[in-house]
Motif scaffolding. Sequence first.
Motif, PDB file in Angstrom:
ATOM      1  N   ARG A 315       0.941  -1.297  -0.060  1.00  0.00           N
ATOM      2  CA  ARG A 315      -0.026  -0.098   0.031  1.00  0.00           C
ATOM      3  C   ARG A 315       0.918   1.274  -0.091  1.00  0.00           C
ATOM      4  N   CYS A 319       0.491   4.040  -3.020  1.00  0.00           N
ATOM      5  CA  CYS A 319      -0.188   5.234  -2.431  1.00  0.00           C
ATOM      6  C   CYS A 319       0.807   6.443  -2.876  1.00  0.00           C
ATOM      7  N   LYS A 328      -7.071   7.033  -4.391  1.00  0.00           N
ATOM      8  CA  LYS A 328      -6.140   6.231  -3.564  1.00  0.00           C
ATOM      9  C   LYS A 328      -6.645   5.444  -2.515  1.00  0.00           C
TER      10      LYS A 328
END
Length: 554
Positions: A315, A319, A328
């Motif tokens: 992640r 991101c 996002k």
Amino acid sequence: MPGLPNRASVKGDWRTDQFIELDALVVGGGFGGLYTLYKLRQLGLDAKIFEAGKALGGVWHWNRYPGARVDSEVPYYQFTVREVWKDWNWSERFPGHEELRRYFEHAAKTLDLNDHIQFETIVVECNFDETSKRWSVKTASGREVTCRYLIVAAGSSYKKHYPEFPGIEDYKGVLLHSADFPEEGHYFKGESTAVIGQGSTGVQIVQEVAKQASDLTVFLRTPNIALPMRQRPMSAAEQNQYKAIYETIFAATRKCFFGVPYWSDGKALDEVSEEERMTRWEELWARGAFAFNTANYRDCMFNQKTNDLMYEFWRNKVCARIKDQAKKDLVAPEKPPHPLGTKRPSLEQDYYECIDQDNVHLVDLKNNGIKRFVAEGVETEDGIVHKFDTVVLATGYDAITGSFTGMGLKDRQGVDLRERWKEGVKTHLGMTAPGLPNMFMVYSPQAPTALSNGTTTIEVQGDLVADMIKKMHEEGIETIEARPEAADKWAADIQEMNEQTLFPLTNSWYMGANIPGKKREQLNYLAGIETYERVCKEAIESWSGFEVTKKAEA
């Protein structure tokens, strides 16, 4: 070959006869069918292929959508037959569909198989004749084939899945399934386009269409935990340099878990420091392909804590590539949508940058589902009508089992395999099934199929099928058939392995959960390719789990 008939030079045009007699019929002209045909003809058998498409390639014949490419890398994703690879070089690490179709033409020509393949031939019914001990196979055009051995190599991704969207017949724009694009392609430039579904296919389509369409709406239910592909060109000089060790590389693919030599250090996550863990993960991330998923710590598919930390690492990487906070939050949510690896991760090149473009819009189907199709496009549950020139259904397949249960394959009692497997798949070794004598499956349910490099599993199974047929002839055996108790045990062992993993926590096509009404069960063998091949060889050596019938004495 002693004990085997040599009828490979049968005269006459077998393609036009209404009735044909063969030693073996192979259904499917993808990697599995072509390799198995090659092995059977090496045995001296009169073996042929029936292929539904107009050319070889299997999934690579049907998949012509923008960006379609394999997600297993070369040199591992190809035939290991020297005659095929010695004069062939790939243009890139992950070949696209056009190059893969050229490769199939090269392989068939090199192995002298073209005269033994018939295209645009769809098998609709298969029955075993108790008197002759032969299979009777009928095609959609009314032709009939009898054969001693029936090999189903129809692939894991053939039967397209069309969700039952209300009003879909009312839509007046262009409707395309990802596996049914026109051969000439489709021109998205300046169009308003929708893509429904974000599995591997949806990711690849979005990467291309986002660069062409005036606006693109992506309907997604579950975000894709996609990994970096690290695509790159490959020169002929580079490949020729490494061909000296290709045979060593190919041998290694059969000695590892996933069919590609991604070696893990065998440690569990709690055995290493945070610094060592992050160094390892950065290394795997930089390699690309499935390295982060398949060469990770040994408990990544068993321990929720380990898996959650992997997701956190993923992640943070993703991101950093998305500016739009709402997007996002949707494609890389703080809470994992499912354990990483329990759905097949896609490999992406610039997917997250494409998602972040101003002309790309996301619809979260969990909170705002599709109510119906209308003439202009798609109406969502909030009452908004989204107007589209083209809608692409990236909704996948009735994977792994669909191609086997959709060809009218019936057992000794005339019961269709679709009905037999309604309450659960039952095979022995992932290659044979009770009630179906001398019927073999390649790239099949309850084999390492979807959890492996496809060509490695295919060659393992193709070799095993050839070994079984050769052994039958040497021992004067007329038929072999999986015993029901052996199939029950094989299925139970797979589900027992499955319960020890994180796979049951996710509704995926690995579990048959993408098709309404399909039994939810693990459809793949989970102990890896090396173990699978060893276990199968041991069973075949003594015919363990098989009912064996010898030929009657003359």
